[in-house]
Design an enzyme around this catalytic site. Structure first.
Site, PDB file in Angstrom:
ATOM      1  N   ASP A  49       0.845  -1.204   0.000  1.00 11.61           N
ATOM      2  CA  ASP A  49       0.000   0.000   0.000  1.00 11.61           C
ATOM      3  C   ASP A  49       0.880   1.255   0.000  1.00 11.61           C
ATOM      4  O   ASP A  49       0.379   2.376  -0.064  1.00 11.61           O
ATOM      5  CB  ASP A  49      -1.018  -0.007   1.148  1.00 11.61           C
ATOM      6  CG  ASP A  49      -0.387  -0.072   2.518  1.00 11.61           C
ATOM      7  OD1 ASP A  49       0.854  -0.168   2.627  1.00 11.61           O
ATOM      8  OD2 ASP A  49      -1.146  -0.024   3.517  1.00 11.61           O
ATOM      9  N   SER A  50       2.214   1.041  -0.019  1.00 11.78           N
ATOM     10  CA  SER A  50       3.144   2.138  -0.315  1.00 11.78           C
ATOM     11  C   SER A  50       2.812   2.765  -1.662  1.00 11.78           C
ATOM     12  O   SER A  50       3.262   3.876  -1.956  1.00 11.78           O
ATOM     13  CB  SER A  50       4.590   1.625  -0.333  1.00 11.78           C
ATOM     14  OG  SER A  50       4.727   0.503  -1.182  1.00 11.78           O
ATOM     15  N   ASP A  88      -1.053  -6.177   0.020  1.00 15.26           N
ATOM     16  CA  ASP A  88      -1.414  -5.560   1.303  1.00 15.26           C
ATOM     17  C   ASP A  88      -2.920  -5.394   1.478  1.00 15.26           C
ATOM     18  O   ASP A  88      -3.613  -4.960   0.542  1.00 15.26           O
ATOM     19  CB  ASP A  88      -0.815  -4.152   1.383  1.00 15.26           C
ATOM     20  CG  ASP A  88       0.554  -4.128   2.019  1.00 15.26           C
ATOM     21  OD1 ASP A  88       0.929  -5.113   2.698  1.00 15.26           O
ATOM     22  OD2 ASP A  88       1.249  -3.115   1.853  1.00 15.26           O
ATOM     23  N   LYS A 116      -1.052  -9.454   3.236  1.00 17.28           N
ATOM     24  CA  LYS A 116      -0.235  -8.903   4.341  1.00 17.28           C
ATOM     25  C   LYS A 116      -1.076  -7.937   5.147  1.00 17.28           C
ATOM     26  O   LYS A 116      -1.801  -7.114   4.578  1.00 17.28           O
ATOM     27  CB  LYS A 116       1.009  -8.214   3.772  1.00 17.28           C
ATOM     28  CG  LYS A 116       1.853  -7.533   4.854  1.00 17.28           C
ATOM     29  CD  LYS A 116       3.271  -7.249   4.400  1.00 17.28           C
ATOM     30  CE  LYS A 116       3.463  -5.973   3.627  1.00 17.28           C
ATOM     31  NZ  LYS A 116       3.079  -4.737   4.342  1.00 17.28           N
ATOM     32  N   GLU A 118      -0.986  -5.386   8.876  1.00 15.66           N
ATOM     33  CA  GLU A 118      -0.118  -4.759   9.874  1.00 15.66           C
ATOM     34  C   GLU A 118      -0.626  -5.004  11.293  1.00 15.66           C
ATOM     35  O   GLU A 118      -1.822  -4.895  11.557  1.00 15.66           O
ATOM     36  CB  GLU A 118      -0.049  -3.246   9.618  1.00 15.66           C
ATOM     37  CG  GLU A 118       0.587  -2.915   8.284  1.00 15.66           C
ATOM     38  CD  GLU A 118       0.770  -1.421   8.045  1.00 15.66           C
ATOM     39  OE1 GLU A 118       0.473  -0.618   8.964  1.00 15.66           O
ATOM     40  OE2 GLU A 118       1.194  -1.062   6.938  1.00 15.66           O
ATOM     41  N   GLU A 185       9.732  -4.136  10.009  1.00 16.85           N
ATOM     42  CA  GLU A 185      10.143  -2.849   9.435  1.00 16.85           C
ATOM     43  C   GLU A 185      10.603  -1.899  10.543  1.00 16.85           C
ATOM     44  O   GLU A 185       9.950  -1.795  11.596  1.00 16.85           O
ATOM     45  CB  GLU A 185       8.980  -2.208   8.665  1.00 16.85           C
ATOM     46  CG  GLU A 185       9.366  -0.833   8.097  1.00 16.85           C
ATOM     47  CD  GLU A 185       8.376  -0.254   7.099  1.00 16.85           C
ATOM     48  OE1 GLU A 185       7.387  -0.928   6.752  1.00 16.85           O
ATOM     49  OE2 GLU A 185       8.611   0.894   6.673  1.00 16.85           O
TER      50      GLU A 185
HETATM   51  O1  KIV Z   1       3.617  -1.091   1.512  1.00 16.11           O
HETATM   52  C1  KIV Z   1       4.789  -1.503   1.414  1.00 16.11           C
HETATM   53  O2  KIV Z   1       5.495  -1.281   0.427  1.00 16.11           O
HETATM   54  C2  KIV Z   1       5.322  -2.275   2.528  1.00 16.11           C
HETATM   55  C3  KIV Z   1       6.802  -2.525   2.547  1.00 16.11           C
HETATM   56  C4  KIV Z   1       7.514  -1.280   2.886  1.00 16.11           C
HETATM   57  C5  KIV Z   1       7.172  -3.635   3.454  1.00 16.11           C
HETATM   58  O3  KIV Z   1       4.611  -2.652   3.397  1.00 16.11           O
END
Ligand code: KIV
Length: 269
Positions: A49-50, A88, A116, A118, A185
């Protein structure tokens, strides 16, 4: 097809760890870059989600929606042949187990092999709910970008003894709840090494020192692109030494595999 050509599966992650093979992971958001990463040895691709920051230009990951994630997951899935695709759950898509199951199902139907999410604590119930329903889960601990408002910025986590102890417990708890992979992280290198040694599942570090079972970077960061944000200490520009995008990816994969990345200068004490 040789063993190293065939598509990676979730059980292969544990095998790689058992055999001491470090895992190289990068983010990707579209088919073209995904194809280049896949063809040049990346083991895992993450639709992070970056994308809210490096693709959409927001100041955090909070505005990213499930629809955004599904769209980019489908784009990346079309570009890969071998790499395992992780995607994510965006902000609040995992607020309840049922919401998480709906969102994760959409991600897997778009081509992801793992979802994924958090955090631990209240998220343990979500991890367990997904894992018991055939959704492979990757947990993300330490500096969790979706907590940016509570943390007051993107800050290294686990520096104080109590916070370090909580992170150690969280890692064991998410694995016990069913996570098959843990991203660590923004964690001091020594703490990440302890967590990795104690964890029953592989760990992937980003700003977590050299002793994790694998590493991940945001693609734009390792290509030296200006993300519009302060460049974190753990980032290395691999394009400078690789000479091309494919060369940068090969240099990154080689450095992760031989343990030369991250070096001390990319790690937190
Ligand atoms: O969203 C993302 O790119 C991430 C990585 C930084 C691990 O969660």
């Amino acid at each position: 097809m040789t063993a190293s050509d065939r598509p990676l599966t979730v059980p292969d992650l544990a095998v790689a760890r058992a055999e001491g093979r470090r895992l190289a992971m990068l983010t990707a958001y579209g088919a073209g870059f995904a194809r280049t990463c896949d063809a040049n040895g990346v083991d895992l691709l993450l639709v992070g989600d970056s994308l809210g920051m490096v693709v959409q230009g927001h100041g955090s990951t909070l505005p990213v929606t499930v629809d955004d994630m599904v769209y980019h997951t489908a784009c990346v899935a079309r570009g890969i042949r071998r790499a395992l695709l992780v995607s994510d759950l965006p902000f609040q898509a995992d607020a309840t187990p049922e919401r998480a199951l709906d969102a994760a199902t959409r991600l897997l139907q778009a081509g992801a092999a793992m979802a994924k999410l958090e955090g631990a604590g209240p998220k343990l119930e979500v991890v367990r709910f997904l894992a018991e329903r055939e959704i492979p889960v990757c947990s993300h601990l330490g500096l969790t970008p979706q907590s940016v408002l509570r943390m007051g910025g993107f800050k290294v986590q686990g520096r104080e003894a109590a916070a370090a102890a909580r992170l150690r417990e969280d890692a064991l708890a998410v694995a016990e709840a069913g996570a098959a992979l843990i991203v660590l992280e923004g964690v001091p290198a020594a703490l990440a090494a302890e967590i990795t040694a104690a964890s029953p599942v592989p760990t992937i570090g980003i700003g977590a020192g050299p002793h994790c079972d694998g590493q991940v970077l945001v693609l734009h960061d390792m290509l030296g692109l200006d993300s519009g944000h302060r460049r974190p200490r753990f980032v290395k520009d691999f394009l400078a030494e690789g000479g091309s995008v494919a060369g940068a990816v090969r240099a990154y994969v080689a450095a992760v595999r031989d343990g030369s990345f991250p070096a001390a200068e990319h790690s937190y004490l």
